[in-house]
Design a protein around this motif. Sequence first.
Motif, mmCIF file in Angstrom:
data_model
loop_
_atom_site.group_PDB
_atom_site.id
_atom_site.type_symbol
_atom_site.label_atom_id
_atom_site.label_comp_id
_atom_site.label_asym_id
_atom_site.label_seq_id
_atom_site.Cartn_x
_atom_site.Cartn_y
_atom_site.Cartn_z
ATOM 1 N N ALA A 153 0.265 13.116 0.902
ATOM 2 C CA ALA A 153 0.316 14.312 0.057
ATOM 3 C C ALA A 153 -0.965 15.131 0.160
ATOM 4 C CB ALA A 153 0.582 13.913 -1.392
ATOM 5 N N ALA A 154 -2.081 14.459 0.446
ATOM 6 C CA ALA A 154 -3.375 15.133 0.550
ATOM 7 C C ALA A 154 -3.697 15.571 1.980
ATOM 8 C CB ALA A 154 -4.474 14.202 0.029
ATOM 9 N N GLY A 155 -2.794 15.309 2.928
ATOM 10 C CA GLY A 155 -3.040 15.693 4.314
ATOM 11 C C GLY A 155 -3.939 14.733 5.058
ATOM 12 N N ALA A 156 -4.081 13.511 4.537
ATOM 13 C CA ALA A 156 -4.927 12.494 5.162
ATOM 14 C C ALA A 156 -4.061 11.485 5.920
ATOM 15 C CB ALA A 156 -5.766 11.790 4.101
ATOM 16 N N ILE A 157 -4.701 10.697 6.759
ATOM 17 C CA ILE A 157 -4.022 9.736 7.638
ATOM 18 C C ILE A 157 -4.253 8.320 7.135
ATOM 19 C CG2 ILE A 157 -3.940 8.837 10.010
ATOM 20 C CD1 ILE A 157 -2.889 11.717 9.703
ATOM 21 N N SER A 158 -3.195 7.508 7.189
ATOM 22 C CA SER A 158 -3.299 6.112 6.757
ATOM 23 C C SER A 158 -3.270 5.186 7.970
ATOM 24 C CB SER A 158 -2.157 5.758 5.800
ATOM 25 O OG SER A 158 -0.911 5.990 6.423
ATOM 26 N N VAL A 159 -4.176 4.199 7.941
ATOM 27 C CA VAL A 159 -4.284 3.206 9.005
ATOM 28 C C VAL A 159 -4.128 1.829 8.368
ATOM 29 C CG1 VAL A 159 -5.785 2.240 10.809
ATOM 30 C CG2 VAL A 159 -5.943 4.686 10.233
ATOM 31 N N MET A 160 -3.361 0.968 9.015
ATOM 32 C CA MET A 160 -3.252 -0.414 8.539
ATOM 33 C C MET A 160 -3.737 -1.346 9.627
ATOM 34 S SD MET A 160 0.199 -0.619 6.271
ATOM 35 C CE MET A 160 -0.299 -2.146 5.510
ATOM 36 N N ALA A 161 -4.715 -2.175 9.287
ATOM 37 C CA ALA A 161 -5.184 -3.231 10.181
ATOM 38 C C ALA A 161 -4.322 -4.441 9.873
ATOM 39 C CB ALA A 161 -6.656 -3.523 9.929
ATOM 40 N N ALA A 162 -3.353 -4.720 10.750
ATOM 41 C CA ALA A 162 -2.349 -5.735 10.457
ATOM 42 C C ALA A 162 -2.387 -6.883 11.458
ATOM 43 C CB ALA A 162 -0.960 -5.098 10.454
ATOM 44 N N PHE A 197 0.809 -1.225 0.000
ATOM 45 C CA PHE A 197 0.000 0.000 0.000
ATOM 46 C C PHE A 197 0.842 1.274 0.000
ATOM 47 C CE2 PHE A 197 -2.833 -3.179 1.998
ATOM 48 C CZ PHE A 197 -3.892 -3.104 1.104
ATOM 49 N N ARG A 198 2.130 1.181 -0.324
ATOM 50 C CA ARG A 198 3.001 2.366 -0.298
ATOM 51 C C ARG A 198 2.461 3.513 -1.158
ATOM 52 N NH1 ARG A 198 8.227 -0.302 1.332
ATOM 53 N NH2 ARG A 198 7.791 -2.258 0.323
ATOM 54 N N GLU A 199 2.017 3.188 -2.354
ATOM 55 C CA GLU A 199 1.535 4.221 -3.276
ATOM 56 C C GLU A 199 0.310 4.935 -2.704
ATOM 57 O OE1 GLU A 199 -0.524 4.112 -7.609
ATOM 58 O OE2 GLU A 199 1.365 2.994 -7.441
ATOM 59 N N GLN A 200 -0.633 4.174 -2.162
ATOM 60 C CA GLN A 200 -1.846 4.756 -1.586
ATOM 61 C C GLN A 200 -1.516 5.587 -0.340
ATOM 62 O OE1 GLN A 200 -1.569 1.450 -2.460
ATOM 63 N NE2 GLN A 200 -2.854 1.483 -4.280
ATOM 64 N N ILE A 201 -0.597 5.087 0.483
ATOM 65 C CA ILE A 201 -0.199 5.813 1.689
ATOM 66 C C ILE A 201 0.473 7.131 1.317
ATOM 67 C CG2 ILE A 201 1.406 5.744 3.654
ATOM 68 C CD1 ILE A 201 0.698 2.698 3.863
ATOM 69 N N ALA A 202 1.324 7.122 0.320
ATOM 70 C CA ALA A 202 1.989 8.349 -0.138
ATOM 71 C C ALA A 202 0.969 9.356 -0.665
ATOM 72 C CB ALA A 202 3.023 8.020 -1.208
#
Length: 168
Positions: free
Chosen positions: A118-127, A109-114
């Motif tokens: 860039a848009a000022g949003a937060i990424s969460v991973m359910a791992a 998910f690197r591309e989506q997280i980046a």
Amino acid sequence: SQGRLEALLNFQTMICELTGLDVANASLLDEGTAAAEAMAVAQRVAKSKSKKFFVDRNCHPQSIAVMRTRAEPLGWEIVAGDPQRDLPAAEVFGAIFQYPGTDGEVRDFREQIAALKAAGAISVMAADPLSLAMLESPGALGADIAIGSTQRFGVPMGYGGPHAAYMA
């Protein structure tokens, strides 16, 4: 009480090492609750002013249900879909990805997280923490928050209730 404190410190240290993130809590009720709490944290700290949160359609169904329940009274919209095709990074305050997915698929998910960063949003991973012994950590992929269930490590159910979850 000293033994309990030591066990909590060991738990938090293990979660930090597996997730590649600097801070972990002691526990949460279950993975669905952790996902909803991570969504709330994302909304509070995101630079984006959006009221939409993206959910990977490959998240566990029970987690999606809890996030929908938490979002509704707060006026947040859940946008579900395939992160590689449907993620509108500039239109959401955050997104959650399942790693590995509920169907077992492991995605990068690197591309989506980046795009989210860039848009000022937060990424969460359910791992799944056991999978993190082999997979790259959410921190290494750039995730802001990681959540999941620790039942894989034999944490017993408390009085028939859900399993302890983590957040880092």
